[in-house]
Design an enzyme around this catalytic site. Structure first.
Site, PDB file in Angstrom:
ATOM      1  N   SER A 239       0.821  -1.200   0.000  1.00 10.64           N
ATOM      2  CA  SER A 239       0.000   0.000   0.000  1.00 10.64           C
ATOM      3  C   SER A 239       0.861   1.259   0.000  1.00 10.64           C
ATOM      4  O   SER A 239       1.611   1.505  -0.930  1.00 10.64           O
ATOM      5  CB  SER A 239      -0.958  -0.047   1.189  1.00 10.64           C
ATOM      6  OG  SER A 239      -2.001   0.879   1.038  1.00 10.64           O
ATOM      7  N   ASP A 465      -9.415  -7.025  -4.243  1.00  8.61           N
ATOM      8  CA  ASP A 465      -8.708  -5.822  -3.816  1.00  8.61           C
ATOM      9  C   ASP A 465      -9.488  -4.568  -4.188  1.00  8.61           C
ATOM     10  O   ASP A 465      -9.996  -4.448  -5.302  1.00  8.61           O
ATOM     11  CB  ASP A 465      -7.342  -5.781  -4.508  1.00  8.61           C
ATOM     12  CG  ASP A 465      -6.307  -5.005  -3.725  1.00  8.61           C
ATOM     13  OD1 ASP A 465      -6.683  -4.017  -3.082  1.00  8.61           O
ATOM     14  OD2 ASP A 465      -5.125  -5.392  -3.789  1.00  8.61           O
ATOM     15  N   HIS A 512      -7.173  -6.240  -0.035  1.00  6.41           N
ATOM     16  CA  HIS A 512      -6.069  -5.306  -0.126  1.00  6.41           C
ATOM     17  C   HIS A 512      -4.835  -5.793   0.632  1.00  6.41           C
ATOM     18  O   HIS A 512      -3.710  -5.636   0.176  1.00  6.41           O
ATOM     19  CB  HIS A 512      -6.528  -3.943   0.422  1.00  6.41           C
ATOM     20  CG  HIS A 512      -5.465  -2.895   0.424  1.00  6.41           C
ATOM     21  ND1 HIS A 512      -4.730  -2.570  -0.699  1.00  6.41           N
ATOM     22  CD2 HIS A 512      -5.011  -2.078   1.419  1.00  6.41           C
ATOM     23  CE1 HIS A 512      -3.875  -1.599  -0.399  1.00  6.41           C
ATOM     24  NE2 HIS A 512      -4.017  -1.295   0.874  1.00  6.41           N
TER      25      HIS A 512
END
Length: 541
Positions: A239, A465, A512
């Site tokens: 991320s 995701d 994610h």
């Protein structure tokens, strides 16, 4: 099994780059949360009761203890090493340094332990605080290496926004099985248990603010590399950590032998994000402590993922609005940016650079309850004991003094699009001129400058995701075009050294947090990448 780009991925590629925020909550009726499906959680959006929340707040568990508890779930590691010098924290009423005496661990800046009865060989684990230059600058480090074997390769893992290295507890043991590798995980400066110096932007221009915010993190990483005397390493970032990994590769060429981006933020371009106003530098530190904000958690999968994708992701910590429609078209300099896609109150708070963790810090006894609104959904697929440990760990990190978290508003615009999209610059990764240490471009003759000849880049996304996989495919294409361009004018020696490569992988049944949701497959993919990297490195002259 992870799937690379193939004909079956046409659905992914054919879709335009979308907002990384999930679709409106109204759609949840067709995509229920894990809690609703299993009945594991109840009690509304904040499932933790007032009484239990008060008890957690009153207990005031130190961050070192919370990290230790999470790491205790690492297989074959009954007593994780846990140093106790947590970065600047306001959690204790007397301002004293946190201790982990509850676990019979000594107050120390470094701790070491070894695996027990592991069928995959003995390993040594270490927890330490690595001091950097300047005042109150240090990185929290957790590492593991194989005992009785020399390691010639290093893997460094960076977490995402507001997280900590403990989130990788499902990966440490599996990745440490790779022969010849030492695995490091770091808390970003100003996050996790790293030191938390005041975050302040001094630049006045837009690009300067973005660069300064990025440098806050990547300069600390480079200092850490020098302190650890590591020449080259493989960097994996999740991320925001993925975004910073790209920024690091661009600023410090020649340091990486592979770049792995796990659901990276900031790749796609959005017309609003690149034109939106920046926060006022004067409002980037202490003033933020007197305001509150919290991103809401919703349950929905990335609309770019085909309908065949199963359940939605429970992780969207930044989501607080209906997903805005997007466009891949560019706007002219005279064209005004599109209407802000978020509610006015949220846009105001974001532009004012108010951290979502301020609410947790100032909510007092309600803090644990508020955090449970996210943790109960994010960790709902895990065993109850592990989920509880991660909840406590998250709360102890969220409530610490605000620092690196305030960089977010300078890097991302409301809606989680980058102000300086990586799609505009990722093609430069592995193609920079390498400047010798201590030298400058003015002191290095052009003929003596050595340019990078590409590095392998792997981008991983979860099947469900909320981060945009179309951005990954767009980046893959740009990287391949950069390689073709470099090869056209390359010398015979440069062609022989060419190492550029790019691919996109999809981790099945993951959201994610691919390293946690689909940890078994993630570890399998990572071990394959590590073995491939070591083989290539050993073949180098």
């Amino acid at each position: 099994m992870a799937t690379a780009a193939s004909g079956s991925d046409d659905d992914y590629r054919s879709r335009s780059q979308q907002s990384p925020l999930a679709s409106q909550r109204a759609k949840q009726g067709n995509n229920p949360t894990e809690a609703n499906r299993t009945g594991r959680f109840s009690g509304g959006y904040f499932p933790l009761g007032y009484k239990e929340g008060f008890s957690q707040w009153w207990a005031n568990v130190p961050a070192a203890v919370a990290e230790h508890n999470v790491l205790s779930y690492i297989p074959y590691l009954r007593k994780p090493p846990t140093h106790t010098q947590t970065g600047t924290s306001t959690s204790t009423s007397d301002g004293s340094t946190m201790t982990v005496s509850d676990h019979d661990l000594k107050r120390t800046a470094s701790a070491t332990s070894q695996s027990e009865n592991s069928p995959h060989g003995s390993r040594q684990w270490n927890s330490t605080m690595v001091k950097l230059s300047g005042t109150n600058r240090a990185l929290n480090e957790f590492s593991v290496e194989r005992v009785g074997e020399e390691h010639d390769q290093n893997l460094v893992m960076l977490h995402g926004y507001g997280a900590g290295l403990g989130f990788f507890y499902k990966n440490f043991e599996g990745l440490s099985r790779a022969p010849g590798w030492k695995v490091y995980a770091l808390d970003l400066l100003g996050m996790g248990r790293s030191s938390r110096p005041p975050f302040k932007i001094h630049a006045k221009d837009r690009e300067g603010k973005i660069t300064e915010a990025e440098n806050w993190f990547i300069d600390a990483l480079e200092e850490w590399r020098i302190a650890r005397k590591i020449d080259r390493f493989t960097l994996m970032g999740h991320s925001l950590g993925g975004y910073m990994a790209v920024a690091y590769a661009l600023k410090y060429p020649g340091r990486l032998n592979k770049l792995i981006l796990a659901s990276p933020v900031g790749i796609p371009e959005d017309p609003y994000a690149v034109n939106a106003d920046m926060p006022d530098p004067g409002d980037s530190t202490l003033a933020n402590e007197f305001s509150q904000d919290q991103g809401q958690t919703v349950n929905d999968s990335n609309p770019n993922i085909p309908d065949s994708a199963k359940t939605g992701d429970n992780n969207n910590f930044l989501n607080a609005r209906s997903k805005a429609s997007s466009t891949s078209s560019k706007i002219s300099d005279k064209s005004p940016p599109p209407r802000k896609p978020l509610p006015k109150w949220l846009t105001y708070l974001w532009d004012a650079n108010i951290s979502p963790f301020s609410l947790v810090r100032w909510a007092g006894p309600l803090g644990p309850r508020f955090v449970s609104g996210w943790t109960s959904r994010r960790f709902s697929h895990l065993p109850a004991e592990e989920a509880q440990a991660l909840h406590a760990y998250s709360y102890t990190l969220f409530k610490q003094r605000g620092s690196g978290e305030y960089a977010l508003a300078y890097i991302l615009a409301p809606g989680a699009f980058a102000r300086s999209p990586l799609i505009r610059r990722i093609q430069g990764v592995g193609r920079q001129i390498i400047i010798p240490s201590g030298a400058t471009t003015s002191t290095v003759e052009l003929a003596a400058q050595r340019r990078e000849t590409g590095i392998p880049i792997v981008m991983m996304y979860g099947e469900n995701d909320w981060m945009d996989i179309a951005g990954g495919y767009a980046a893959e294409q740009k990287l391949k075009e950069a390689k073709e361009k470099a090869l056209k004018n390359a010398t015979a020696e440069e062609r022989k050294k060419e190492a550029g490569d790019a691919k996109v992988l999809v981790i099945k049944k993951a959201g994610h947090h691919v390293y946690l949701d689909g940890w078994e497959e993630f570890n399998e993919v990572m071990l394959k990448e590590l073995a491939e990297t070591r083989s290539k490195e050993k073949s180098l002259p």
